[in-house]
Design a protein around this motif. Structure first.
Motif, PDB file in Angstrom:
ATOM      1  N   GLU A  32      22.112 -33.376 -21.290  1.00 19.66           N
ATOM      2  CA  GLU A  32      22.730 -32.048 -21.251  1.00 19.66           C
ATOM      3  C   GLU A  32      22.055 -31.070 -22.196  1.00 19.66           C
ATOM      4  OE1 GLU A  32      25.181 -31.298 -19.163  1.00 19.66           O
ATOM      5  OE2 GLU A  32      25.470 -33.350 -18.459  1.00 19.66           O
ATOM      6  N   ASN A  33      21.777 -31.532 -23.390  1.00 20.98           N
ATOM      7  CA  ASN A  33      21.281 -30.624 -24.420  1.00 20.98           C
ATOM      8  C   ASN A  33      19.773 -30.387 -24.363  1.00 20.98           C
ATOM      9  OD1 ASN A  33      23.905 -30.356 -25.413  1.00 20.98           O
ATOM     10  ND2 ASN A  33      23.685 -32.200 -26.656  1.00 20.98           N
ATOM     11  N   HIS A 113      21.931 -43.905 -16.285  1.00 15.43           N
ATOM     12  CA  HIS A 113      22.220 -42.531 -15.864  1.00 15.43           C
ATOM     13  C   HIS A 113      21.791 -42.284 -14.419  1.00 15.43           C
ATOM     14  CE1 HIS A 113      23.877 -41.494 -19.510  1.00 15.43           C
ATOM     15  NE2 HIS A 113      23.004 -40.648 -20.014  1.00 15.43           N
ATOM     16  N   TYR A 117      25.410 -41.074 -13.545  1.00 11.99           N
ATOM     17  CA  TYR A 117      25.718 -39.865 -14.298  1.00 11.99           C
ATOM     18  C   TYR A 117      25.847 -38.729 -13.290  1.00 11.99           C
ATOM     19  CZ  TYR A 117      25.608 -36.695 -18.263  1.00 11.99           C
ATOM     20  OH  TYR A 117      25.939 -35.777 -19.210  1.00 11.99           O
ATOM     21  N   PRO A 118      27.083 -38.298 -13.014  1.00  9.10           N
ATOM     22  CA  PRO A 118      27.317 -37.357 -11.916  1.00  9.10           C
ATOM     23  C   PRO A 118      26.424 -36.130 -11.952  1.00  9.10           C
ATOM     24  CG  PRO A 118      29.396 -38.136 -12.762  1.00  9.10           C
ATOM     25  CD  PRO A 118      28.339 -38.677 -13.676  1.00  9.10           C
ATOM     26  N   ALA A 119      26.174 -35.587 -13.148  1.00  5.20           N
ATOM     27  CA  ALA A 119      25.322 -34.414 -13.247  1.00  5.20           C
ATOM     28  C   ALA A 119      23.968 -34.683 -12.606  1.00  5.20           C
ATOM     29  CB  ALA A 119      25.147 -34.015 -14.712  1.00  5.20           C
ATOM     30  N   ASP A 122      24.734 -36.271  -8.424  1.00  7.38           N
ATOM     31  CA  ASP A 122      25.232 -35.298  -7.453  1.00  7.38           C
ATOM     32  C   ASP A 122      24.108 -34.677  -6.643  1.00  7.38           C
ATOM     33  OD1 ASP A 122      27.830 -35.711  -8.062  1.00  7.38           O
ATOM     34  OD2 ASP A 122      28.257 -33.675  -8.728  1.00  7.38           O
TER      35      ASP A 122
ATOM     36  N   GLU B  32      31.383 -31.510 -13.106  1.00  8.45           N
ATOM     37  CA  GLU B  32      30.314 -30.522 -13.186  1.00  8.45           C
ATOM     38  C   GLU B  32      30.565 -29.326 -12.269  1.00  8.45           C
ATOM     39  OE1 GLU B  32      27.772 -30.792 -15.251  1.00  8.45           O
ATOM     40  OE2 GLU B  32      28.237 -32.820 -15.911  1.00  8.45           O
ATOM     41  N   ASN B  33      30.986 -29.623 -11.051  1.00  5.50           N
ATOM     42  CA  ASN B  33      31.094 -28.557 -10.054  1.00  5.50           C
ATOM     43  C   ASN B  33      32.400 -27.777 -10.129  1.00  5.50           C
ATOM     44  OD1 ASN B  33      28.557 -29.279  -9.058  1.00  5.50           O
ATOM     45  ND2 ASN B  33      29.469 -30.832  -7.729  1.00  5.50           N
ATOM     46  N   TYR B 117      31.237 -40.079 -20.622  1.00  6.71           N
ATOM     47  CA  TYR B 117      30.504 -39.049 -19.912  1.00  6.71           C
ATOM     48  C   TYR B 117      29.960 -38.074 -20.947  1.00  6.71           C
ATOM     49  CZ  TYR B 117      29.400 -35.947 -16.024  1.00  6.71           C
ATOM     50  OH  TYR B 117      28.742 -35.189 -15.103  1.00  6.71           O
ATOM     51  N   ALA B 119      28.491 -35.277 -21.173  1.00  3.64           N
ATOM     52  CA  ALA B 119      28.849 -33.859 -21.126  1.00  3.64           C
ATOM     53  C   ALA B 119      30.208 -33.634 -21.774  1.00  3.64           C
ATOM     54  CB  ALA B 119      28.865 -33.364 -19.687  1.00  3.64           C
ATOM     55  N   ASP B 122      30.100 -35.495 -25.880  1.00  4.72           N
ATOM     56  CA  ASP B 122      29.286 -34.806 -26.883  1.00  4.72           C
ATOM     57  C   ASP B 122      30.125 -33.835 -27.708  1.00  4.72           C
ATOM     58  OD1 ASP B 122      27.021 -36.112 -26.251  1.00  4.72           O
ATOM     59  OD2 ASP B 122      25.875 -34.347 -25.622  1.00  4.72           O
TER      60      ASP B 122
END
Lengths: 215, 215
Positions: A32-33, A113, A117-119, A122, B32-33, B117, B119, B122
């Motif tokens: 993410e970061n 991941h 990891y959905p991000a 997806d 996320e969405n 998760y 996201a 963190d």
DNA sequence: TCAAAAACTGACCAAAGGTCATATGATGAA
DNA sequence: TTCATCATATGACCTTTGGTCAGTTTTTGA
């Protein structure tokens, strides 16, 4: 006409260099970061160029994950091949997992991941090519594991497994994979927490969990 | 002075209503969405108001996760209490997991996300209060599971566990939790994949995995 | 030498999380 | 009833960041 080949080689090298840079940033900051700007800077390219080589952030991460899966595969194969019968091969699997877990934590995380990891997943769902790549690597890994379990059941080197009905064999392979993989993945998720709050080294916990397995 | 209480009650109700709305959106679209704008619209508040009740997106999700953990806790307690000895209580755990897994998949996912998760976790790491809330719920769940495993080992109702050394007991509790939780979580991650590509119902696989456990 | 193709750039766009000055409405005292 | 005060609510606006694309530079091959 070596030019076309040279270009292709250069392109592959550049792609690799970008993956190297991305790996640094992703492993240091987390998915993410990590920003594409920072990856571009680390790779010494402009952001636009990065997008010339990779469709999006996810695909770039998947590339790292693929590399990591290769490392794991080699390690797993090495340890399984050492085993002289099914039982020993099962022990090899355990050892290999423990080794990635301890020696390549970032790579292990990248592997995880890529599949959950959905991000990341997806977007992958909408991209047949990328999805197939990931699936292929996963199946290669699963294949190794499952064949070791098969052998352990069939060559009777693990008498603890003798009670399993033959018609359940196939299911059991898969179930066994799930059990082991699940344990390691979960262990991975909570490793920091374990050390910080319980002051227990994760490998100690894994060994305790082993004692609850039939094999 | 009923006014202060009434206001507090109303505030709690509003907060609950926002969580309801958020749950709908999060469960329908995934973390996320789901956008804060959409959640605000669903809750029939402006975005600013949502942020009056929840510090950020993560905290809102954590609230949903907390609710989900309560559902799971009740289910787990119910099944464990049915068991008349350690062995039966262990079976109760397995059954409870299977039930959340099948009957409350969204809730199970929310519980998992809260602890792994990135996201979400963190930001949580920087917020002592939220972190403690999550940890507390987790420990309540872990406590239930661990006490059942303890009983199963100590009352000898599960002879398969007799071989475990007493000094390894504590470790084994934790290891057992990791094993089971890991399996279920992993199973959860790959359930769609299993059905779609192998055409195998996940509960069949879980049962196969059970056959590899000592208990 | 030069035109076409390939590689590269960075200003720009849009989406989304989060903020804040302002507005609205409830409360309780005069 | 009136009005000052405080809580509640709003939505325009800010910032960040993934992603795009018109234009520039470099390479290629005739």
């Amino acid at each position: 006409m070596g030019i076309a080949e040279r270009k292709e080689r250069e392109k592959a090298q550049k792609k690799d260099a970008i993956i190297d840079a991305a790996e640094k940033v992703f492993f240091a900051k987390g998915y993410e970061n990590a920003t594409m700007d920072e990856i571009a800077e680390e790779a010494e390219y402009s952001k636009g160029t990065i997008y010339l080589y990779f469709k999006n952030k996810e695909e770039l991460y998947i590339a790292i994950s693929g590399r990591s899966a290769d490392i794991f595969y080699d390690l797993l194969k090495e340890e399984i091949d050492k085993g002289k019968n099914g039982k020993e091969k099962l022990d090899g699997i355990k050892k290999a997992y423990l080794r990635v877990f301890l020696e390549h934590p970032n790579q292990m995380q990248a592997i995880l991941h890529a599949s959950r990891y959905p991000a990341i997943t997806d977007k992958m769902l909408n991209d047949e090519t990328t999805r197939m790549q990931v699936q292929e690597k996963q199946q290669k890994l699963q294949g190794l594991i499952l064949s070791a379990i098969t052998m352990a059941i069939e060559d009777k080197s693990a008498p603890e497994l003798a009670s399993i009905k033959k018609e359940d064999l196939m299911m059991t392979f898969l179930g066994g994979g799930i059990l082991l993989e699940g344990m390691y993945k979960h262990m991975f998720d909570i490793r920091d927490f374990c050390e910080k709050y319980y002051n227990i080294k994760p490998e100690v916990l894994i060994k305790a969990a082993y004692s609850l397995l039939k094999f």
